[in-house]
Design a protein around this motif. Structure first.
Motif, PDB file in Angstrom:
ATOM      1  N   ARG A  87     -12.839 -12.312   1.440  1.00  0.00           N
ATOM      2  CA  ARG A  87     -11.566 -11.741   1.887  1.00  0.00           C
ATOM      3  C   ARG A  87     -10.467 -11.991   0.841  1.00  0.00           C
ATOM      4  O   ARG A  87      -9.614 -11.139   0.594  1.00  0.00           O
ATOM      5  N   VAL A 128     -10.337  -1.534   0.203  1.00  0.00           N
ATOM      6  CA  VAL A 128      -9.693  -2.171   1.354  1.00  0.00           C
ATOM      7  C   VAL A 128     -10.798  -2.637   2.300  1.00  0.00           C
ATOM      8  O   VAL A 128     -11.528  -1.813   2.858  1.00  0.00           O
ATOM      9  N   GLU A 150     -12.170  -3.890   5.736  1.00  0.00           N
ATOM     10  CA  GLU A 150     -11.717  -3.741   7.115  1.00  0.00           C
ATOM     11  C   GLU A 150     -12.432  -4.702   8.062  1.00  0.00           C
ATOM     12  O   GLU A 150     -11.806  -5.258   8.953  1.00  0.00           O
ATOM     13  N   GLU A 151     -13.723  -4.853   7.883  1.00  0.00           N
ATOM     14  CA  GLU A 151     -14.513  -5.751   8.733  1.00  0.00           C
ATOM     15  C   GLU A 151     -15.401  -6.597   7.844  1.00  0.00           C
ATOM     16  O   GLU A 151     -15.999  -6.084   6.892  1.00  0.00           O
ATOM     17  N   GLY A 194     -15.450  -1.081   4.701  1.00  0.00           N
ATOM     18  CA  GLY A 194     -14.086  -0.752   4.342  1.00  0.00           C
ATOM     19  C   GLY A 194     -13.990   0.629   3.738  1.00  0.00           C
ATOM     20  O   GLY A 194     -14.856   1.475   3.963  1.00  0.00           O
ATOM     21  N   HIS A 195     -12.934   0.826   2.972  1.00  0.00           N
ATOM     22  CA  HIS A 195     -12.766   2.121   2.310  1.00  0.00           C
ATOM     23  C   HIS A 195     -12.082   1.923   0.967  1.00  0.00           C
ATOM     24  O   HIS A 195     -11.374   0.949   0.747  1.00  0.00           O
ATOM     25  N   ASP A 236      -9.542   8.845   0.817  1.00  0.00           N
ATOM     26  CA  ASP A 236     -10.203   7.607   1.240  1.00  0.00           C
ATOM     27  C   ASP A 236     -11.691   7.874   1.373  1.00  0.00           C
ATOM     28  O   ASP A 236     -12.092   8.923   1.876  1.00  0.00           O
ATOM     29  N   ARG A 259     -15.362   5.840   2.525  1.00  0.00           N
ATOM     30  CA  ARG A 259     -15.932   4.642   3.150  1.00  0.00           C
ATOM     31  C   ARG A 259     -16.925   3.941   2.242  1.00  0.00           C
ATOM     32  O   ARG A 259     -17.585   4.571   1.428  1.00  0.00           O
TER      33      ARG A 259
END
Length: 129
Positions: A11, A69, A71-72, A84-85, A97, A99
């Protein structure tokens, strides 16, 4: 629930937007950087020096902006999965964007391997649009 140490490590990389000082701290210099075929400059890069110059050094100039980015984040022992993307802005100013799924391997507190799968078509369109 706080992040596991491995998720916190991964992260940190995403949150920094690949800041050079963070990259130096979290990525092993010998990392294997495996980018899916069909993605611009897809292939397997051995070592951060190669990933930095041969992959990012060719990809980044094609965009006004490009970044991942997360996301999870999912902990799987010595591995961390990230869904993420990529957010890209083409040289003509169009945003898009795409994925991705990233699988990171963590050894001794460093990221040692990345396997990427992404919506290559969207990124190719952004690069060529």
């Amino acid at each position: 629930m706080p992040d596991s140490p491995n998720i916190a490590l991964v992260r940190r990389l995403y949150d920094s937007a690949m800041a050079p000082d963070v990259v130096a701290e979290v990525i092993d210099p010998g990392i294997v950087w495996d980018i899916t075929p069909g993605f611009p400059y897809g292939g397997v890069y051995h070592g951060w020096a190669s990933a930095g110059s041969d992959f990012f050094g060719r990809l980044a100039p094609g965009f006004a902006a490009f970044g991942g980015v997360g996301e999870e984040f999912y902990d799987a022992g010595d591995h961390v999965f990230v869904r993420g993307h990529y957010h890209a802005v083409s040289k003509s100013g169009e945003a898009s964007d795409a994925r991705f799924i990233h699988l990171w391997t963590v050894r001794d507190g460093k990221l040692t391997h990345l396997v990427q799968a992404a919506d290559s078509h969207v990124v190719q369109q952004a690069l060529n649009g």
